[in-house]
Design a protein around this motif. Structure first.
Motif, PDB file in Angstrom:
ATOM      1  N   GLN A  67       0.843  -1.196   0.000  1.00  8.03           N
ATOM      2  CA  GLN A  67       0.000   0.000   0.000  1.00  8.03           C
ATOM      3  C   GLN A  67       0.882   1.251   0.000  1.00  8.03           C
ATOM      4  O   GLN A  67       2.054   1.212   0.364  1.00  8.03           O
ATOM      5  N   GLY A  68       0.276   2.365  -0.391  1.00 11.01           N
ATOM      6  CA  GLY A  68       1.062   3.593  -0.419  1.00 11.01           C
ATOM      7  C   GLY A  68       0.222   4.809  -0.753  1.00 11.01           C
ATOM      8  O   GLY A  68      -0.987   4.844  -0.531  1.00 11.01           O
ATOM      9  N   ILE A  69       0.885   5.816  -1.347  1.00 15.16           N
ATOM     10  CA  ILE A  69       0.261   7.099  -1.666  1.00 15.16           C
ATOM     11  C   ILE A  69       0.312   7.310  -3.174  1.00 15.16           C
ATOM     12  O   ILE A  69       1.363   7.181  -3.797  1.00 15.16           O
ATOM     13  N   TYR A  70      -0.838   7.633  -3.752  1.00 15.83           N
ATOM     14  CA  TYR A  70      -0.961   7.867  -5.191  1.00 15.83           C
ATOM     15  C   TYR A  70      -1.263   9.354  -5.415  1.00 15.83           C
ATOM     16  O   TYR A  70      -2.056   9.947  -4.682  1.00 15.83           O
ATOM     17  N   ALA A  71      -0.648   9.915  -6.458  1.00 13.23           N
ATOM     18  CA  ALA A  71      -0.874  11.340  -6.720  1.00 13.23           C
ATOM     19  C   ALA A  71      -0.662  11.664  -8.189  1.00 13.23           C
ATOM     20  O   ALA A  71       0.085  10.971  -8.900  1.00 13.23           O
ATOM     21  N   ARG A  72      -1.331  12.717  -8.646  1.00 14.17           N
ATOM     22  CA  ARG A  72      -1.097  13.300  -9.969  1.00 14.17           C
ATOM     23  C   ARG A  72      -0.422  14.652  -9.759  1.00 14.17           C
ATOM     24  O   ARG A  72      -0.814  15.415  -8.870  1.00 14.17           O
ATOM     25  N   VAL A  73       0.558  14.947 -10.607  1.00 16.85           N
ATOM     26  CA  VAL A  73       1.380  16.140 -10.403  1.00 16.85           C
ATOM     27  C   VAL A  73       1.495  16.937 -11.690  1.00 16.85           C
ATOM     28  O   VAL A  73       1.700  16.369 -12.776  1.00 16.85           O
ATOM     29  N   THR A  74       1.357  18.256 -11.579  1.00 13.16           N
ATOM     30  CA  THR A  74       1.618  19.169 -12.693  1.00 13.16           C
ATOM     31  C   THR A  74       2.370  20.384 -12.166  1.00 13.16           C
ATOM     32  O   THR A  74       2.434  20.619 -10.963  1.00 13.16           O
ATOM     33  N   LYS A  75       2.921  21.162 -13.093  1.00 12.13           N
ATOM     34  CA  LYS A  75       3.613  22.393 -12.712  1.00 12.13           C
ATOM     35  C   LYS A  75       2.615  23.444 -12.249  1.00 12.13           C
ATOM     36  O   LYS A  75       1.462  23.460 -12.685  1.00 12.13           O
ATOM     37  N   SER A  76       3.098  24.348 -11.410  1.00 11.42           N
ATOM     38  CA  SER A  76       2.291  25.464 -10.944  1.00 11.42           C
ATOM     39  C   SER A  76       3.251  26.571 -10.530  1.00 11.42           C
ATOM     40  O   SER A  76       4.461  26.348 -10.429  1.00 11.42           O
ATOM     41  N   ASP A  77       2.722  27.773 -10.321  1.00  7.43           N
ATOM     42  CA  ASP A  77       3.592  28.836  -9.834  1.00  7.43           C
ATOM     43  C   ASP A  77       3.615  28.881  -8.308  1.00  7.43           C
ATOM     44  O   ASP A  77       4.326  29.682  -7.710  1.00  7.43           O
ATOM     45  N   ARG A  78       2.824  28.015  -7.645  1.00  4.83           N
ATOM     46  CA  ARG A  78       2.796  27.914  -6.200  1.00  4.83           C
ATOM     47  C   ARG A  78       2.818  26.444  -5.811  1.00  4.83           C
ATOM     48  O   ARG A  78       2.714  25.558  -6.674  1.00  4.83           O
ATOM     49  N   MET A  97       5.755  29.925  -3.438  1.00  2.56           N
ATOM     50  CA  MET A  97       7.034  29.219  -3.566  1.00  2.56           C
ATOM     51  C   MET A  97       8.182  30.172  -3.264  1.00  2.56           C
ATOM     52  O   MET A  97       8.940  30.587  -4.144  1.00  2.56           O
ATOM     53  N   ASN A  98       8.290  30.525  -1.993  1.00  4.71           N
ATOM     54  CA  ASN A  98       9.464  31.284  -1.552  1.00  4.71           C
ATOM     55  C   ASN A  98       9.906  30.719  -0.205  1.00  4.71           C
ATOM     56  O   ASN A  98       9.092  30.196   0.565  1.00  4.71           O
ATOM     57  N   ALA A 101       8.116  31.638   3.364  1.00  7.11           N
ATOM     58  CA  ALA A 101       6.744  31.137   3.502  1.00  7.11           C
ATOM     59  C   ALA A 101       6.726  29.624   3.690  1.00  7.11           C
ATOM     60  O   ALA A 101       6.012  29.095   4.548  1.00  7.11           O
ATOM     61  N   LEU A 102       7.532  28.911   2.910  1.00  4.28           N
ATOM     62  CA  LEU A 102       7.587  27.453   3.028  1.00  4.28           C
ATOM     63  C   LEU A 102       8.142  27.028   4.383  1.00  4.28           C
ATOM     64  O   LEU A 102       7.629  26.102   5.022  1.00  4.28           O
ATOM     65  N   LEU A 103       9.189  27.719   4.839  1.00  2.00           N
ATOM     66  CA  LEU A 103       9.799  27.368   6.118  1.00  2.00           C
ATOM     67  C   LEU A 103       8.831  27.610   7.273  1.00  2.00           C
ATOM     68  O   LEU A 103       8.761  26.818   8.221  1.00  2.00           O
ATOM     69  N   ALA A 119       9.761  21.034  -0.125  1.00  2.00           N
ATOM     70  CA  ALA A 119       9.841  22.104  -1.126  1.00  2.00           C
ATOM     71  C   ALA A 119      10.860  23.159  -0.716  1.00  2.00           C
ATOM     72  O   ALA A 119      11.609  23.678  -1.549  1.00  2.00           O
ATOM     73  N   TYR A 120      10.913  23.471   0.578  1.00  2.00           N
ATOM     74  CA  TYR A 120      11.882  24.455   1.066  1.00  2.00           C
ATOM     75  C   TYR A 120      13.308  23.986   0.810  1.00  2.00           C
ATOM     76  O   TYR A 120      14.164  24.753   0.354  1.00  2.00           O
ATOM     77  N   LYS A 121      13.590  22.722   1.108  1.00  2.00           N
ATOM     78  CA  LYS A 121      14.943  22.196   0.917  1.00  2.00           C
ATOM     79  C   LYS A 121      15.327  22.168  -0.559  1.00  2.00           C
ATOM     80  O   LYS A 121      16.458  22.501  -0.923  1.00  2.00           O
ATOM     81  N   ILE A 122      14.390  21.785  -1.437  1.00  2.00           N
ATOM     82  CA  ILE A 122      14.688  21.740  -2.868  1.00  2.00           C
ATOM     83  C   ILE A 122      14.865  23.143  -3.429  1.00  2.00           C
ATOM     84  O   ILE A 122      15.763  23.397  -4.238  1.00  2.00           O
ATOM     85  N   LEU A 123      14.031  24.076  -2.980  1.00  2.00           N
ATOM     86  CA  LEU A 123      14.143  25.453  -3.454  1.00  2.00           C
ATOM     87  C   LEU A 123      15.479  26.065  -3.039  1.00  2.00           C
ATOM     88  O   LEU A 123      15.999  26.963  -3.707  1.00  2.00           O
ATOM     89  N   THR A 124      16.061  25.586  -1.950  1.00  2.00           N
ATOM     90  CA  THR A 124      17.363  26.077  -1.502  1.00  2.00           C
ATOM     91  C   THR A 124      18.462  25.713  -2.490  1.00  2.00           C
ATOM     92  O   THR A 124      19.417  26.481  -2.684  1.00  2.00           O
ATOM     93  N   ASP A 125      18.341  24.558  -3.147  1.00  2.00           N
ATOM     94  CA  ASP A 125      19.416  24.058  -4.013  1.00  2.00           C
ATOM     95  C   ASP A 125      19.106  24.154  -5.502  1.00  2.00           C
ATOM     96  O   ASP A 125      20.029  24.066  -6.319  1.00  2.00           O
ATOM     97  N   TYR A 126      17.846  24.307  -5.879  1.00  2.00           N
ATOM     98  CA  TYR A 126      17.479  24.312  -7.291  1.00  2.00           C
ATOM     99  C   TYR A 126      16.591  25.507  -7.608  1.00  2.00           C
ATOM    100  O   TYR A 126      15.842  25.983  -6.756  1.00  2.00           O
ATOM    101  N   ARG A 127      16.657  25.945  -8.858  1.00  2.00           N
ATOM    102  CA  ARG A 127      15.767  27.004  -9.340  1.00  2.00           C
ATOM    103  C   ARG A 127      14.516  26.334  -9.916  1.00  2.00           C
ATOM    104  O   ARG A 127      14.507  25.912 -11.077  1.00  2.00           O
TER     105      ARG A 127
END
Length: 448
Positions: A67-78, A97-98, A101-103, A119-127
């Protein structure tokens, strides 16, 4: 009702109607929960090697659940999240996405904090921009020691990696999920995010801050049942009692705990890896019984109020289970939390479930089968032909080099897409078959 169920929505929540979502085909993802077969507590114990190098490394064998978690994902500005609660009610959340706010949301805790922490950790290392994640199905029991929060963190990390083509390895997804979760008030262990490896059993080695992951080969199916004892326990008290022995033992009880989570655990995990490779379920069952016996002897002394565990032992010693199992032990932090039973066959697994429902109606049983057999680890891609269907274009550009727009919107050579898909599927090696005339050898200075 949402506030009550999730402990209050973060102060940065905004109406989801304001979100701008990219028009693209949603990416569907699945991440399972995880169960620790052997080596509980050795993840944090091995982490104390930062202060005392004499401590033995920690070792755990972890496997994903059905068992697990199922999700659909798309891009967004937030960062936008949609989910359905256990009571069937829809819940929505979004955050800018700043970093600040995420922290803030991550540190406030609550259901949404896990996604914001990652998201906060990824935003720290990637654009990167944001994501819209629709969790349309969760069949993994929540709060039952199967790392549902870690699975959600891995799903968010994987979503960012695949949507924004960050090319994270599975180990990288696991690390960002861990760093994101510890940004929240949660204090998860290092093993929890091993659910990133899916149904494949893995051996994790803990040496201070270093964590190594080794995939294990399973040659025969292993039929397990994980039972939620539905009893009370205090993980905080258990950890306080066991961690008092680290980093330096002060008495005999402390020495016994360090041996339990050190040399003794190393021996049992090593033998369990061999048993999995040999397909010896009976040996695995014996090791489970031995691991529980040692934990009762040494661990119970550190926290008798919690680790005496009468409900756990009632289930482990239930006479009606005996004809259908090879071994059993407690899992998770210990105490009256969760137990796992290794069944003799698929039929015994089903019969165990029936007996558990009859004799312990308040307990929840979850079947888990670790499939055996050899896994595909190598891919062979033939590109020696000229592909007459593409002639005469293929006379100038080899078909495998034709540009194709990938799902991320980037034009890539067709061969590169095939290789990326093979590696993403977990394959370790890719072989390319081509014509001898296409092999190029650099001329030596003598030839020039």
């Amino acid at each position: 009702s949402i506030n009550a169920e999730y402990g209050g929505l973060p102060s940065t929540m905004q109406p989801s109607s304001s979100t701008t979502v990219a028009s693209e085909t949603p990416l569907e993802l699945f991440v399972p929960g995880r169960v620790c077969l052997f080596g509980e507590h050795s993840d944090w114990a091995g982490g104390f090697r930062r202060f005392n190098s004499d401590i033995v490394k920690g070792y755990t064998i972890v496997c994903g659940t059905n068992q697990g978690i199922y999700a659909r994902v798309t891009k967004s500005d937030r960062l936008v999240l949609h989910t359905v609660t256990e009571k069937g009610k829809k819940a929505d959340f979004e955050c800018a996405m700043n970093g600040p706010a995420l922290l803030q949301v991550a540190q406030e805790g609550g259901f949404w904090s896990y996604a914001c922490g990652v998201a906060y950790k990824i935003l720290t290392d990637y654009r990167v921009g944001g994501l819209e994640i629709t969790n349309f199905l969760t069949d993994l029991p929540v709060g039952k020691g199967l790392s549902s929060s870690a699975a959600f963190c891995v799903l968010v990390a994987r979503a960012f990696s695949q949507v924004y083509n960050l090319k994270m390895t599975t180990r990288g997804e696991m690390e960002y999920a861990y760093q994101g979760e510890i940004t929240t008030p949660s204090r998860c262990g290092r093993m929890d995010q091993a659910c990133a490896y899916g149904h494949r059993p893995v051996l994790l080695t803990y040496d201070g801050e270093l964590v190594e992951v080794t995939e294990l080969r399973v040659t025969a199916p292993i039929h397990l049942v994980v039972v939620d004892l539905c009893a009370s326990k205090s993980t905080t008290k258990i950890l306080q009692g066991l961690q008092a022995a680290y980093p330096y033992a002060q008495n005999d009880v402390h020495s016994a705990v360090m041996d339990l989570l050190g040399k003794s655990n190393e021996q049992i995990v090593s033998e369990a890896c061999d048993a999995l490779a040999q397909g010896s379920a009976s040996r695995l069952g014996s090791l489970m019984l031995e691991a529980q016996k040692r934990f009762d002897t040494a661990g119970m002394l550190a926290c008798p109020s919690e680790l005496t565990a009468p409900v756990l032992h009632e289930a482990l010693e239930h006479p009606a289970f005996a004809p259908h199992i090879l071994g059993c032990k407690g899992v998770g932090s210990g105490g009256d939390g969760t137990a796992q039973f290794l069944c003799k066959s698929k039929e015994d697994q089903q019969e165990f479930m029936r007996i558990c429902a009859r004799d312990f109606p308040k307990m929840g049983a979850l079947p888990l089968t670790v499939q055996g057999g050899r896994e595909v680890r190598k891919a062979i891609i033939p590109i020696a032909g000229y592909n007459s269907d593409c002639f005469p274009a293929s006379k100038t550009v080899k078909p495998e080099l034709f540009p194709v727009v990938d799902h991320d919107g980037v034009a890539k050579p067709a061969l590169l897409i095939n290789v990326e898909q093979a590696l993403a599927a977990g394959l370790e090696q890719v072989y390319v078959v081509l014509q001898d005339c296409l092999l190029y050898t650099s001329p030596s200075p003598r030839d020039s």
